[in-house]
Design a protein around this motif. Structure first.
Motif, short mmCIF file in Angstrom:
data_model
loop_
_atom_site.label_atom_id
_atom_site.label_comp_id
_atom_site.label_asym_id
_atom_site.label_seq_id
_atom_site.Cartn_x
_atom_site.Cartn_y
_atom_site.Cartn_z
N ALA A 189 21.32 -10.10 -7.92
CA ALA A 189 21.66 -10.92 -9.08
C ALA A 189 20.88 -10.51 -10.32
O ALA A 189 21.30 -10.80 -11.45
N ARG A 190 19.75 -9.84 -10.11
CA ARG A 190 18.92 -9.37 -11.23
C ARG A 190 19.18 -7.91 -11.57
O ARG A 190 18.41 -7.30 -12.31
N GLY A 191 20.26 -7.36 -11.03
CA GLY A 191 20.64 -6.00 -11.36
C GLY A 191 19.95 -4.92 -10.57
O GLY A 191 20.11 -3.73 -10.86
N VAL A 192 19.17 -5.31 -9.55
CA VAL A 192 18.48 -4.32 -8.72
C VAL A 192 19.49 -3.67 -7.77
O VAL A 192 20.32 -4.35 -7.17
N GLU A 193 19.40 -2.36 -7.63
CA GLU A 193 20.25 -1.62 -6.70
C GLU A 193 19.55 -1.55 -5.35
O GLU A 193 18.49 -0.92 -5.22
N LEU A 194 20.11 -2.19 -4.35
CA LEU A 194 19.51 -2.16 -3.02
C LEU A 194 19.84 -0.85 -2.32
O LEU A 194 20.98 -0.38 -2.34
N VAL A 195 18.82 -0.26 -1.72
CA VAL A 195 19.02 0.92 -0.87
C VAL A 195 18.99 0.39 0.56
O VAL A 195 17.93 0.17 1.14
N ASP A 196 20.17 0.17 1.09
CA ASP A 196 20.33 -0.51 2.37
C ASP A 196 20.78 0.49 3.43
O ASP A 196 21.94 0.91 3.46
N LEU A 197 19.87 0.85 4.31
CA LEU A 197 20.15 1.85 5.35
C LEU A 197 20.34 1.21 6.72
O LEU A 197 20.33 1.92 7.73
N ARG A 198 20.54 -0.09 6.78
CA ARG A 198 20.58 -0.77 8.07
C ARG A 198 21.63 -0.22 9.01
O ARG A 198 21.38 -0.08 10.21
N ALA A 199 22.79 0.12 8.50
CA ALA A 199 23.86 0.63 9.37
C ALA A 199 23.50 1.96 10.01
O ALA A 199 24.05 2.33 11.05
N ARG A 200 22.55 2.67 9.41
CA ARG A 200 22.19 4.00 9.90
C ARG A 200 20.93 4.01 10.76
O ARG A 200 20.70 4.98 11.48
N VAL A 201 20.11 2.95 10.67
CA VAL A 201 18.81 3.04 11.34
C VAL A 201 18.58 1.95 12.39
O VAL A 201 17.53 1.95 13.05
N THR A 202 19.53 1.04 12.58
CA THR A 202 19.31 -0.07 13.51
C THR A 202 20.17 0.05 14.76
O THR A 202 21.17 0.75 14.79
N ASP A 203 19.75 -0.69 15.80
CA ASP A 203 20.53 -0.75 17.03
C ASP A 203 21.43 -1.98 16.98
O ASP A 203 21.55 -2.65 15.95
N ASP A 204 22.06 -2.31 18.12
CA ASP A 204 23.01 -3.42 18.15
C ASP A 204 22.35 -4.77 17.88
O ASP A 204 23.03 -5.72 17.50
N SER A 205 21.04 -4.86 18.08
CA SER A 205 20.33 -6.12 17.83
C SER A 205 19.93 -6.28 16.38
O SER A 205 19.42 -7.33 15.98
N GLY A 206 20.13 -5.23 15.57
CA GLY A 206 19.73 -5.27 14.17
C GLY A 206 18.32 -4.80 13.92
O GLY A 206 17.86 -4.80 12.77
N LEU A 228 15.56 9.52 4.84
CA LEU A 228 16.87 8.91 4.60
C LEU A 228 16.88 8.16 3.27
O LEU A 228 17.87 8.20 2.54
N VAL A 229 15.78 7.47 2.96
CA VAL A 229 15.69 6.78 1.68
C VAL A 229 15.77 7.78 0.53
O VAL A 229 16.53 7.58 -0.44
N VAL A 230 15.02 8.87 0.64
CA VAL A 230 15.02 9.88 -0.43
C VAL A 230 16.41 10.49 -0.58
O VAL A 230 16.89 10.72 -1.70
N ALA A 231 17.07 10.77 0.54
CA ALA A 231 18.43 11.33 0.47
C ALA A 231 19.38 10.38 -0.25
O ALA A 231 20.22 10.81 -1.06
N GLU A 232 19.22 9.08 0.01
CA GLU A 232 20.06 8.09 -0.67
C GLU A 232 19.74 8.05 -2.16
O GLU A 232 20.65 7.91 -2.99
N LEU A 233 18.47 8.15 -2.51
CA LEU A 233 18.09 8.17 -3.93
C LEU A 233 18.73 9.36 -4.63
O LEU A 233 19.22 9.25 -5.76
N LEU A 234 18.70 10.50 -3.98
CA LEU A 234 19.31 11.70 -4.56
C LEU A 234 20.81 11.50 -4.71
O LEU A 234 21.40 11.90 -5.73
N ASP A 235 21.44 10.89 -3.72
CA ASP A 235 22.89 10.64 -3.80
C ASP A 235 23.23 9.73 -4.99
O ASP A 235 24.33 9.79 -5.52
N ARG A 236 22.26 8.90 -5.38
CA ARG A 236 22.49 8.00 -6.52
C ARG A 236 22.04 8.58 -7.86
O ARG A 236 21.99 7.90 -8.86
#
Length: 238
Positions: A189-206, A228-236
């Motif tokens: 809501a404050r305009g921050v871009e979340l770098v959310d890697l949960r789908a790539r780094v978690t198991d079925d329990s989250g 992975l975080v750095v790769a996402e930053l580069l992608d952005r």
């Protein structure tokens, strides 16, 4: 707290300013390894950036800038800004990558929520979805929210990597995940871009998979997670 560092000195242009707690450490190490020029690093512990940690605007000569109350944090941040050849955040010309306020495991400390447990010892799901719970979480991270209010007012581009999905024994997992959702909504809501890697780094329990966990502790991500975080930053575009 990890020792702050940077991988650039003038005239090599930095790609971003990194600020945060110890969760910023693996991001900085991965950027260093990749030869990605940046300035900054961890400047305190997660608890340091939940409650109020900036000087009040009324106490500042420059009403628009950000001044940290803690003297050591203020010194470190000042050195980073000097390296970037800017006098303050108002002149920052690169994106800010920041982990302030995202220590959900601290917010989820078990004893803080004992009063809300049912007879089975669990925090009810209906409470975790309630407005009261959201209000309590916002109050717990009010200092970080004030920080992001100010970065938004300055027009800064801010990216916030979600923390490793690790819940230590001191914390309640259900509260951790619910609180993280509240915090994420507030940052967005404050305009921050979340770098959310949960789908790539978690198991079925989250929870974070072991391959992305620092082996010698219970809360941090490892270098593989940082990459992975750095790769996402580069992608952005950083």
């Amino acid at each position: 707290m990890t020792t702050p560092y940077s991988t650039t000195t003038p005239p090599v242009p930095a790609r971003f300013l990194l600020l945060g707690d110890s969760h910023a450490g693996c991001v900085g190490r991965a950027a260093q390894q990749a030869g990605l020029p940046f300035v900054g690093g961890p400047v305190g512990s997660g608890r340091d950036f939940l409650g109020p940690f900036l000087d009040d605007l009324d106490d500042l000569d420059d009403k628009g800038d950000l001044v940290f109350r803690d003297a050591e944090t203020r010194r470190l941040v000042g050195e980073f800004l000097n390296t970037l050849d800017v006098a303050g955040f108002a002149g920052l010309g690169v994106p800010l990558v920041c982990t302030f306020g995202l220590s959900a495991h601290t917010v989820a400390t078990r004893q803080n929520w004992d009063i809300h447990r049912d007879r089975h010892g669990s925090v009810p799901e209906r409470f975790l979805r309630s407005g009261l719970f959201a209000d309590l979480v916002r109050a717990s991270v009010r200092g970080a929210l004030a920080f992001y209010d100010r970065t938004a007012a300055l027009g800064l581009r801010v990216l916030a990597p979600l923390p490793p999905q690790r819940v230590p024994g001191m914390s309640d997992a259900s509260v951790f995940f619910a609180a993280q959702d509240v915090i994420s909504t507030e940052l967005t809501a404050r305009g921050v871009e979340l770098v959310d890697l949960r789908a790539r780094v978690t198991d079925d329990s989250g929870h974070q998979r072991a391959v992305f966990c620092q082996a010698d502790d219970t809360i941090h991500g490892n270098l593989a997670f940082g990459r992975l975080v750095v790769a996402e930053l580069l992608d952005r575009g950083l």
